[in-house]
Design a protein around this motif. Structure first.
Motif, PDB file in Angstrom:
ATOM      1  N   TYR A  87      41.472  43.293  33.055  1.00 53.39           N
ATOM      2  CA  TYR A  87      42.158  42.791  34.088  1.00 53.39           C
ATOM      3  C   TYR A  87      43.230  42.002  33.178  1.00 53.39           C
ATOM      4  CZ  TYR A  87      39.834  43.153  38.714  1.00 53.39           C
ATOM      5  OH  TYR A  87      39.734  43.245  39.987  1.00 53.39           O
ATOM      6  N   LEU A 100      46.353  31.732  38.110  1.00 55.86           N
ATOM      7  CA  LEU A 100      46.330  33.340  37.783  1.00 55.86           C
ATOM      8  C   LEU A 100      45.944  34.516  38.574  1.00 55.86           C
ATOM      9  CD1 LEU A 100      43.511  33.293  34.917  1.00 55.86           C
ATOM     10  CD2 LEU A 100      45.438  33.484  34.300  1.00 55.86           C
ATOM     11  N   ILE A 101      47.012  35.169  38.304  1.00 53.71           N
ATOM     12  CA  ILE A 101      47.347  36.089  39.528  1.00 53.71           C
ATOM     13  C   ILE A 101      46.945  37.655  39.588  1.00 53.71           C
ATOM     14  CG2 ILE A 101      48.642  37.581  41.024  1.00 53.71           C
ATOM     15  CD1 ILE A 101      48.369  33.965  41.725  1.00 53.71           C
ATOM     16  N   PHE A 102      45.667  37.561  39.431  1.00 50.85           N
ATOM     17  CA  PHE A 102      45.315  39.218  39.255  1.00 50.85           C
ATOM     18  C   PHE A 102      45.819  40.561  39.926  1.00 50.85           C
ATOM     19  CE2 PHE A 102      41.220  38.089  36.814  1.00 50.85           C
ATOM     20  CZ  PHE A 102      41.198  36.871  37.133  1.00 50.85           C
ATOM     21  N   GLY A 103      46.205  40.989  39.337  1.00 44.98           N
ATOM     22  CA  GLY A 103      46.824  42.559  39.515  1.00 44.98           C
ATOM     23  C   GLY A 103      45.567  43.593  39.845  1.00 44.98           C
ATOM     24  N   GLN A 104      45.806  44.817  39.645  1.00 40.50           N
ATOM     25  CA  GLN A 104      44.344  46.354  40.324  1.00 40.50           C
ATOM     26  C   GLN A 104      43.159  46.310  39.138  1.00 40.50           C
ATOM     27  OE1 GLN A 104      43.857  46.554  43.475  1.00 40.50           O
ATOM     28  NE2 GLN A 104      45.183  44.879  43.914  1.00 40.50           N
TER      29      GLN A 104
ATOM     30  N   PHE B  34      39.758  26.694  41.018  1.00 35.55           N
ATOM     31  CA  PHE B  34      41.016  27.681  42.206  1.00 35.55           C
ATOM     32  C   PHE B  34      39.680  28.277  42.594  1.00 35.55           C
ATOM     33  CE2 PHE B  34      44.991  27.178  39.658  1.00 35.55           C
ATOM     34  CZ  PHE B  34      44.808  26.699  38.425  1.00 35.55           C
ATOM     35  N   TYR B  36      39.742  31.671  44.608  1.00 36.46           N
ATOM     36  CA  TYR B  36      39.495  33.458  45.399  1.00 36.46           C
ATOM     37  C   TYR B  36      39.124  33.178  46.258  1.00 36.46           C
ATOM     38  CZ  TYR B  36      42.506  33.217  40.871  1.00 36.46           C
ATOM     39  OH  TYR B  36      43.425  32.281  39.545  1.00 36.46           O
ATOM     40  N   GLN B  42      38.551  45.318  46.003  1.00 40.12           N
ATOM     41  CA  GLN B  42      39.761  44.944  45.632  1.00 40.12           C
ATOM     42  C   GLN B  42      40.067  44.082  45.012  1.00 40.12           C
ATOM     43  OE1 GLN B  42      41.694  43.756  49.498  1.00 40.12           O
ATOM     44  NE2 GLN B  42      41.566  45.458  51.366  1.00 40.12           N
ATOM     45  N   SER B  43      40.849  43.752  44.148  1.00 38.56           N
ATOM     46  CA  SER B  43      40.988  42.681  42.762  1.00 38.56           C
ATOM     47  C   SER B  43      40.952  40.972  43.807  1.00 38.56           C
ATOM     48  CB  SER B  43      42.434  43.029  42.778  1.00 38.56           C
ATOM     49  OG  SER B  43      42.315  42.028  41.825  1.00 38.56           O
ATOM     50  N   LEU B  44      40.786  40.513  42.774  1.00 40.22           N
ATOM     51  CA  LEU B  44      40.972  38.653  43.261  1.00 40.22           C
ATOM     52  C   LEU B  44      42.318  38.563  43.538  1.00 40.22           C
ATOM     53  CD1 LEU B  44      39.164  38.988  41.133  1.00 40.22           C
ATOM     54  CD2 LEU B  44      38.423  36.352  40.767  1.00 40.22           C
ATOM     55  N   LEU B  46      44.305  34.633  44.868  1.00 39.06           N
ATOM     56  CA  LEU B  46      43.937  33.428  44.930  1.00 39.06           C
ATOM     57  C   LEU B  46      44.370  33.042  46.441  1.00 39.06           C
ATOM     58  CD1 LEU B  46      43.844  31.004  43.339  1.00 39.06           C
ATOM     59  CD2 LEU B  46      45.897  31.007  42.959  1.00 39.06           C
ATOM     60  N   LEU B 101      45.905  25.483  29.460  1.00 41.99           N
ATOM     61  CA  LEU B 101      46.095  27.481  29.456  1.00 41.99           C
ATOM     62  C   LEU B 101      45.867  28.209  28.078  1.00 41.99           C
ATOM     63  CD1 LEU B 101      44.642  29.330  31.049  1.00 41.99           C
ATOM     64  CD2 LEU B 101      46.438  29.774  31.801  1.00 41.99           C
ATOM     65  N   TYR B 106      40.601  30.838  31.641  1.00 40.31           N
ATOM     66  CA  TYR B 106      39.946  29.774  32.993  1.00 40.31           C
ATOM     67  C   TYR B 106      38.643  30.390  32.674  1.00 40.31           C
ATOM     68  CZ  TYR B 106      44.130  27.745  34.675  1.00 40.31           C
ATOM     69  OH  TYR B 106      45.070  27.143  35.492  1.00 40.31           O
ATOM     70  N   PHE B 108      34.883  31.232  35.063  1.00 40.78           N
ATOM     71  CA  PHE B 108      35.030  31.856  36.343  1.00 40.78           C
ATOM     72  C   PHE B 108      33.320  31.476  36.897  1.00 40.78           C
ATOM     73  CE2 PHE B 108      38.758  33.604  38.392  1.00 40.78           C
ATOM     74  CZ  PHE B 108      39.143  33.507  36.410  1.00 40.78           C
TER      75      PHE B 108
END
Lengths: 112, 117
Positions: A87, A100-104, B34, B36, B42-44, B46, B101, B106, B108
């Motif tokens: 990612y 943190l926003i994840f794409g594909q 955070f 998720y 599929q992706s993560l 939030l 950051l 981050y 996980f």
């Protein structure tokens, strides 16, 4: 935070360099480029991040173009254990939300 | 350093029951964590931001009464899925940062696979 575009999937031969591209043409001056990867059924793992200079650590190298509109993550000698979803995320350093926003992402398949 | 422990790693529960998932920062303090959710292939996504000593901030479309978040200390955040249903079956992942950051990525947790039967 700027949007990123990555290829859906890539293959790489074991032992060869894996070059994963990311397009972030709307990136702004204070936004960093972060790379994470997720091996199947595990939490994401931080790889590297950078602002405008190329960066290298024990895992990978990050090459950011001069205009910062795209970047490439390089795994110099890919192994089967590098098979994962990668990612690319763009995020502002001073962002107050901290999200943190994840794409594909890109699914990298390393083949023997 | 910067280890985040998540427990349990997997859980199966009956429909209608509640499940609690723990997220601990083992070697650092995290004022913000955070949560998720990730469905297969599929992706993560939030779900919410967990803030120590205050109410969590939920993303649009996430039911706060269904997904209860408690961040009672600087090293522990919990996610409780209340009245779980099969559609809540998913991979839940938490994350935390030890500092700004810009200096730290981050970290996980290893995730919790929830199956509601």
């Amino acid at each position: 935070d700027a949007k990123t575009t990555q290829p859906t999937s890539m293959d790489c031969a074991e032992g060869r360099a894996a070059n994963l591209p990311c397009n972030h043409s709307t990136i702004s001056g204070n936004e960093y480029v972060y790379w994470y990867r997720q091996i199947h059924s595990q939490g994401p793992q931080y790889i590297i991040h950078g602002l405008k200079n190329n960066e290298t650590n024990e895992m990978a190298s990050l090459i950011i173009t001069e205009d910062r509109k795209s970047s490439t993550l390089i795994l110099p000698h890919a192994t089967l254990r590098d098979t994962a979803v990668y990612y690319c995320i763009v995020r502002g350093r001073s962002s107050n939300t901290g999200k943190l926003i994840f794409g594909q992402g890109t699914t990298l398949q390393v083949k023997p | 350093g910067a280890v985040v422990s998540q427990h349990p790693s997997w859980v199966i529960c009956k429909s209608g029951t509640s499940v609690k998932i723990e997220c601990r920062s083992l070697d650092f303090q995290a004022t913000t964590m955070f949560w998720y959710r990730q469905f297969p292939k599929q992706s993560l996504m939030l779900m919410a931001t967990s803030n120590e000593g205050s109410k969590a901030t939920y993303e649009q479309g996430v039911e706060k009464d269904k997904f209860l978040i408690n961040h009672a200390s600087l090293t522990l955040s919990t996610l409780t899925v209340t009245s779980a249903h099969p559609e809540d079956s998913s991979f839940y992942i938490c994350s935390a940062s030890r500092g700004p950051l810009s200096n730290y990525g981050y970290t996980f947790g290893s995730g919790t696979r929830l199956t509601v039967v």
